[in-house]
Design a protein around this motif. Structure first.
Motif, mmCIF file in Angstrom:
data_model
loop_
_atom_site.group_PDB
_atom_site.id
_atom_site.type_symbol
_atom_site.label_atom_id
_atom_site.label_comp_id
_atom_site.label_asym_id
_atom_site.label_seq_id
_atom_site.Cartn_x
_atom_site.Cartn_y
_atom_site.Cartn_z
ATOM 1 N N THR A 78 48.224 17.965 74.310
ATOM 2 C CA THR A 78 49.262 17.944 73.278
ATOM 3 C C THR A 78 50.081 16.667 73.327
ATOM 4 N N GLN A 79 50.437 16.189 74.503
ATOM 5 C CA GLN A 79 51.446 15.150 74.629
ATOM 6 C C GLN A 79 51.008 13.809 74.027
ATOM 7 N N LEU A 80 49.854 13.303 74.436
ATOM 8 C CA LEU A 80 49.434 12.006 73.897
ATOM 9 C C LEU A 80 49.127 12.065 72.401
ATOM 10 N N PRO A 81 48.430 13.101 71.902
ATOM 11 C CA PRO A 81 48.262 13.190 70.447
ATOM 12 C C PRO A 81 49.589 13.285 69.704
ATOM 13 N N PHE A 82 50.568 13.960 70.286
ATOM 14 C CA PHE A 82 51.883 14.058 69.642
ATOM 15 C C PHE A 82 52.510 12.672 69.517
ATOM 16 N N TYR A 83 52.489 11.883 70.629
ATOM 17 C CA TYR A 83 53.070 10.542 70.579
ATOM 18 C C TYR A 83 52.289 9.653 69.596
ATOM 19 N N ALA A 84 50.975 9.831 69.551
ATOM 20 C CA ALA A 84 50.178 9.042 68.600
ATOM 21 C C ALA A 84 50.547 9.419 67.169
ATOM 22 N N ALA A 85 50.776 10.733 66.926
ATOM 23 C CA ALA A 85 51.188 11.155 65.585
ATOM 24 C C ALA A 85 52.535 10.553 65.220
ATOM 25 N N LEU A 86 53.451 10.478 66.199
ATOM 26 C CA LEU A 86 54.737 9.825 65.952
ATOM 27 C C LEU A 86 54.525 8.374 65.520
ATOM 28 N N ALA A 87 53.645 7.674 66.261
ATOM 29 C CA ALA A 87 53.397 6.266 65.948
ATOM 30 C C ALA A 87 52.759 6.108 64.574
ATOM 31 N N ILE A 88 51.833 7.007 64.246
ATOM 32 C CA ILE A 88 51.157 6.922 62.939
ATOM 33 C C ILE A 88 52.158 7.149 61.819
ATOM 34 N N GLU A 89 52.984 8.204 61.955
ATOM 35 C CA GLU A 89 53.968 8.490 60.911
ATOM 36 C C GLU A 89 54.996 7.373 60.806
ATOM 37 N N GLN A 90 55.395 6.811 61.960
ATOM 38 C CA GLN A 90 56.338 5.708 61.940
ATOM 39 C C GLN A 90 55.717 4.484 61.272
ATOM 40 N N GLY A 91 54.414 4.237 61.553
ATOM 41 C CA GLY A 91 53.727 3.120 60.923
ATOM 42 C C GLY A 91 53.634 3.290 59.421
ATOM 43 N N ARG A 92 53.380 4.519 58.983
ATOM 44 C CA ARG A 92 53.334 4.765 57.538
ATOM 45 C C ARG A 92 54.690 4.481 56.894
ATOM 46 N N ALA A 93 55.761 4.827 57.628
ATOM 47 C CA ALA A 93 57.095 4.644 57.058
ATOM 48 C C ALA A 93 57.425 3.173 56.862
ATOM 49 N N VAL A 94 56.905 2.304 57.766
ATOM 50 C CA VAL A 94 57.224 0.874 57.659
ATOM 51 C C VAL A 94 56.066 0.076 57.094
ATOM 52 N N GLY A 95 54.983 0.771 56.719
ATOM 53 C CA GLY A 95 53.839 0.103 56.130
ATOM 54 C C GLY A 95 53.029 -0.715 57.102
ATOM 55 N N ASP A 96 53.023 -0.356 58.361
ATOM 56 C CA ASP A 96 52.291 -1.119 59.368
ATOM 57 C C ASP A 96 51.511 -0.155 60.254
ATOM 58 N N ILE A 97 50.253 0.108 59.894
ATOM 59 C CA ILE A 97 49.424 1.018 60.672
ATOM 60 C C ILE A 97 48.270 0.219 61.259
ATOM 61 N N GLY A 98 48.273 0.092 62.601
ATOM 62 C CA GLY A 98 47.192 -0.592 63.279
ATOM 63 C C GLY A 98 46.448 0.378 64.167
ATOM 64 N N PRO A 99 45.360 -0.077 64.808
ATOM 65 C CA PRO A 99 44.616 0.816 65.695
ATOM 66 C C PRO A 99 45.479 1.239 66.887
ATOM 67 N N LEU A 100 45.279 2.484 67.296
ATOM 68 C CA LEU A 100 46.065 3.068 68.380
ATOM 69 C C LEU A 100 45.157 3.485 69.539
ATOM 70 N N ALA A 101 45.720 3.424 70.746
ATOM 71 C CA ALA A 101 45.094 4.004 71.944
ATOM 72 C C ALA A 101 46.221 4.654 72.743
ATOM 73 N N ALA A 102 45.858 5.530 73.628
ATOM 74 C CA ALA A 102 46.874 6.209 74.437
ATOM 75 C C ALA A 102 46.271 6.575 75.789
ATOM 76 N N MET A 103 47.126 6.570 76.788
ATOM 77 C CA MET A 103 46.651 6.965 78.118
ATOM 78 C C MET A 103 47.821 7.475 78.949
ATOM 79 N N TYR A 104 47.462 8.328 79.918
ATOM 80 C CA TYR A 104 48.390 8.703 80.975
ATOM 81 C C TYR A 104 48.239 7.677 82.090
ATOM 82 N N LEU A 105 49.358 7.268 82.686
ATOM 83 C CA LEU A 105 49.328 6.352 83.812
ATOM 84 C C LEU A 105 49.812 7.120 85.036
#
Length: 880
Positions: free
Chosen positions: A780-807
């Motif tokens: 749940t956690q990483l997909p949730f943060y990715a969804a935040l980034a995607i929605e934020q990118g849509r809001a500012v018109g800047d959607i680039g490729p995304l990756a996510a990882m636990y460190l």
């Protein structure tokens, strides 16, 4: 001296003793009105007097040795370093005596608690020796003291094994020998017309010496079992039954039920023998539920009373190491009217604010950020403990004044004065004895004084008020002798409680104890055996034991086995276990149904990653913790926990990367990381001592992290941002916001060009993280943060490729990357799926408790859904 053996298993022992004494007095021409009858315990005095009244004619003076001595002549008050036979005061004198010797003064500095324990052992031993000295006629004391010094003499110096104990024993002996006179010395010059002695529970040394030195007729009535084996003497006529329970609670319930049964069939009073104090406490609670009037002659430790707890909480709140919880504990012991003078909710408001801010140390509290009533209460708490916080090592008189001032400021003084236990606390601590402290010049630090108060309350007993005619009397076995009970219930008849060898004297061997006239361990055990036999002489007795003691097998007491064997030899009858006295009550099963709440109007305005995970793991958990807003209260202790370490480490890494120069200076990274760690620790108010285990962990982590970071720099990765707080409104959620804080955002290179990588720091198990991303739709956690980034990118018109990882930061070998494959696809699926779930909830769909998997193992809502009380077979599988 005339000796009479008085052992009648069926008759009244006091009527028999009076009859025998009257006949003896008539035969010897003794004027009973001028005679003295000595009985073993003060509880026997009214029984003996009643028996003499029933006999008619003149009666002697009925006393114990102690009551007779006090009535003849009041003892002179102790002065200076004299023994006072007060555990608290004698411990202070013992401290001063030990500090006067260099070897023990060093001990005080190196191990204060061990020093205090030695002082208490010294005082305890000195009191025991002083009582033995008092039993020796004054004319014979000098030879006795010389023999005692010889018995305690050390051959070859005081070193070696037990050297410290021998040294302390010699100090105790000389302290006891220095007493100018004993309170009972007056008895040796007292000349009644005759001494009449009733013996029960063995020979009393003082009484024996008194009659040996007497120049008047003496009658000694021995009411103990005849012969060398008390159990064999009582076995033929003993009316016993045995109850065997399975465990602690079973034995307690059986004992309580037997008491109730005896009250119904035999009448009152019933004696409850306090052989196992912990178990008898439970029995007492069970009887209290039934409204049984009860008297407890054993009492309980004064330190366990609410009054003592209030005093100790006040002292602990003034300690330099006190936590916020310590101050809250003190405030909660204050009288309610003091709280309400601010606001009836002041305590709750203060506690809520402290937990919300996570202030664990009083110094970190910011009163200006507290509600007005809570701030006023906090100020009063600081004011109340202020008299106790002064530096230095004040005298006892000064500490008494300071504690009295603190009690007045907190309102506890009036509470203690109006409470039975509170008045005893004030008496034990001698807070109203200004003249007394003038003779005791001991100086103490706050820690010393707190330990002294704690020990004083621990060594004092509190006997609460009781009804005049109790139905049940809780009593030690020795005090049950020669007392009229309708029945006796004796729990704890097992190998650990009944018939065990008593603990030895703290500083004396058995040989030394015998030489000094003290009872040895074997003699004390023999007296316990006599008390056991005395209880069986004419009263129905129920002996209870259990077969299991917290997982360990528990056998019957050897004395119980001997008693049953003796009865078999006497009458050939084989005793079987008595029936369970508890009344069986059949309660129809009433299983709890799986909860299915519906709360369409309680949907939160925004959801975090943890809230979404709760909804996916168990809808009922989401309902309880997110929709109803129920939360477990966090502890406010000063101990640094793993969660605190994780919060601190996140802040350290964020500050490190925020201030890391561009281009980076690799040779300076380790130093800068350590600097950030120290700065963040100070900012969060984490004490070095509390943080020490995690500081060692961080040193190893820092080396691994710098190596990993330099390798990552070589790949072209760049830190972009950290602790990014985003709130977005996905269209599928129909007005409900997504909110989250992303630990770190980096830019990394790939074959397709730059990629924005979301990173979530983890200080947990790496294997668990790998298992989580192995099934991407379950994460749940990483997909949730990715969804935040995607929605934020849509809001500012800047959607680039995304990756996510636990460190994973806790791997002992290296910093481990655990990537989530195709996180954008998982993010879109998460938003879409949760959108459908939220729509159903708006429509009134139920939020069932699933009760499955690991979600139930550590769930704060488990007590609400009653998972452990479900009727599994009667319910269909829940669906979401």
């Amino acid at each position: 001296m005339t000796k009479i053996l008085l052992w009648d298993e069926r008759g009244d022992p006091w009527a028999g003793a009076v009859s025998a004494a009257a006949h003896w007095a008539e035969a010897h021409g003794v004027a009973l009105r001028d005679a003295v009858c000595l009985v073993p315990f003060a509880q026997h005095v009214p029984l003996a007097r009643a028996a003499w009244v029933a006999h008619e004619g003149w009666m002697p003076r009925v006393e114990t040795t102690q009551t007779l001595a006090r009535s003849i002549d009041a003892a002179d008050p102790a002065s200076g370093d004299d023994l006072r036979f007060d555990a608290a005061l004698d411990a202070l004198t013992a401290r001063r005596l030990l500090r006067s010797q260099s070897v023990f003064a060093t001990w005080l500095r190196s191990d204060p608690r061990a020093f205090d324990q030695a002082a208490h052992m010294l005082a305890q031993t000195a009191q025991a020796i002083a009582r033995a000295v008092a039993a020796v006629p004054p004319a014979q004391r000098e030879p006795y003291l010389a023999e005692g010094r010889a018995a305690l003499a050390v051959v070859g110096g005081g070193g070696g094994v037990g050297g410290t104990e021998r040294h302390l024993a010699r100090i105790a002996f000389e302290w006891a020998a220095a007493l100018p006179a004993a309170a009972t010395d007056v008895l040796f010059s007292w000349q009644p017309s005759a001494w009449i002695v009733v013996q029960a529970g063995g020979v009393d040394a003082l009484t024996q010496q008194l009659v040996d030195a007497a120049a008047v007729p003496v009658l000694w009535i021995d009411a103990d079992p005849p012969g060398d084996d008390p159990i064999r003497a009582v076995a033929p006529h003993a009316r016993i039954q045995v109850q065997v329970g399975t465990g602690f609670e079973d034995e307690a319930q059986r004992a309580a039920a037997q008491v109730l049964a005896d009250l119904a069939t035999q009448g009152a009073p019933v004696a409850l023998i306090a052989q196992d104090r912990l178990l008898v406490r439970r029995v007492r609670a069970l009887l209290a539920r039934q409204g049984v009037p009860l008297r407890d002659e054993t009492g309980w430790t004064l330190s366990t009373t609410r009054a003592a707890a209030g005093v100790m909480a006040l002292l602990r709140s003034a300690s330099p190491t006190a936590t916020v919880d310590d101050l809250l504990d003190a405030i909660k012991t204050w009288p309610a009217d003091l709280h309400s003078s601010f606001d009836g909710r002041a305590v709750a408001m203060l506690e809520s604010a402290l937990r919300r801010e996570q202030w664990s140390r009083p110094a970190s509290v910011r009163p200006q950020r507290l509600p007005a009533a809570a701030a006023a209460l906090w100020a009063l708490a600081a004011q109340a403990s202020e008299p106790l916080r002064s530096a230095g090592t004040p005298t006892l008189a000064a500490w008494s004044e300071r504690l009295s001032a603190a009690l007045q400021a907190s309102g506890l003084a009036a509470t203690l004065a109006n409470d039975d236990a509170g008045r005893q606390v004030l008496s034990v601590l001698h807070l109203n004895s200004a003249d007394l402290w003038g003779a005791l010049h001991e100086t103490l630090t706050l820690a010393d004084y707190t330990r002294w108060v704690d020990a004083a309350l621990e060594h004092a007993s509190y006997v609460p008020a009781s009804p005049e005619a109790p139905a049940v009397i809780v009593i030690p076995a020795a005090r049950a002798m020669l007392r009229p009970f309708s029945a006796i219930v004796w729990p704890g008849a097992d190998e650990k409680q009944l018939g065990v060898t008593p603990s030895p004297h703290p500083l004396l061997s058995d040989a030394q104890a015998q030489a000094l006239g003290l009872l040895t361990a074997a003699e004390r055990r023999e007296r316990d055996l006599i008390a056991f036999a005395q209880a069986l002489r004419r009263t129905p007795v129920t002996l209870l034991r259990r077969t299991d003691d917290d997982g360990e097998p528990l056998s019957a007491s050897p004395w119980l086995e001997r008693l049953l064997a003796a009865q078999r030899l006497a009458d050939g009858d084989v005793r079987t276990q008595a029936p369970d006295p508890r009344i069986t009550k059949i309660v129809p099963p009433n299983p709890v149904a799986r909860p299915l709440p519906s709360a369409a109007t309680l949907l939160p305005d925004r959801l975090s990653a943890s809230a979404c995970e709760a909804l996916r793991a168990c809808p009922y958990r989401f309902f309880a913790l997110r929709m109803l807003g129920l939360q477990a209260a966090d502890e406010l202790d000063g101990e640094v926990e793993k969660r605190d370490y994780g919060t601190w480490l996140h802040a350290v890494l964020h500050q490190f990367h925020m201030t890391r120069p561009v281009p980076p200076e690799p040779n300076d990274d380790a130093r800068r990381l350590a600097t950030c760690a120290s700065e963040v620790q100070n900012h969060m108010g984490l004490a070095d001592a509390d943080f020490l285990p995690f500081a060692a962990t961080f040193e190893r982590f820092a080396l691994r992290y710098v190596v990993w970071l330099h390798q990552r720099d070589l790949t072209g990765a760049q830190w972009l941002d950290g602790e990014r707080d985003w709130t977005v409104y996905p269209e599928a959620w129909q007005g409900i916001a997504m909110h989250g804080v992303i630990d770190r955002i980096d830019s990394v290179s790939s074959q397709q060009g730059p990629v924005t990588q979301l990173i979530d720091y983890k200080t947990g198990d790496t294997a668990g993280l790998r298992a989580k991303v192995r099934q991407p739709q379950e994460d749940t956690q990483l997909p949730f943060y990715a969804a935040l980034a995607i929605e934020q990118g849509r809001a500012v018109g800047d959607i680039g490729p995304l990756a996510a990882m636990y460190l994973s930061l806790d791997d002992p070998k290296t910093i481990t990357e655990v990537p989530h494959p195709d996180v954008e696809r998982s993010a879109l699926a998460l938003v879409d799926g949760l959108g459908r779930d939220l729509a159903r909830l708006r429509g009134g769909a139920a939020l069932p408790a699933l009760g499955e998997g690991r979600a139930c193992e550590h769930c704060d809502a488990r007590g609400l859904c009653r998972r452990d009380q479900w009727a599994e077979a009667a319910l269909p599988a829940a669906s979401t």
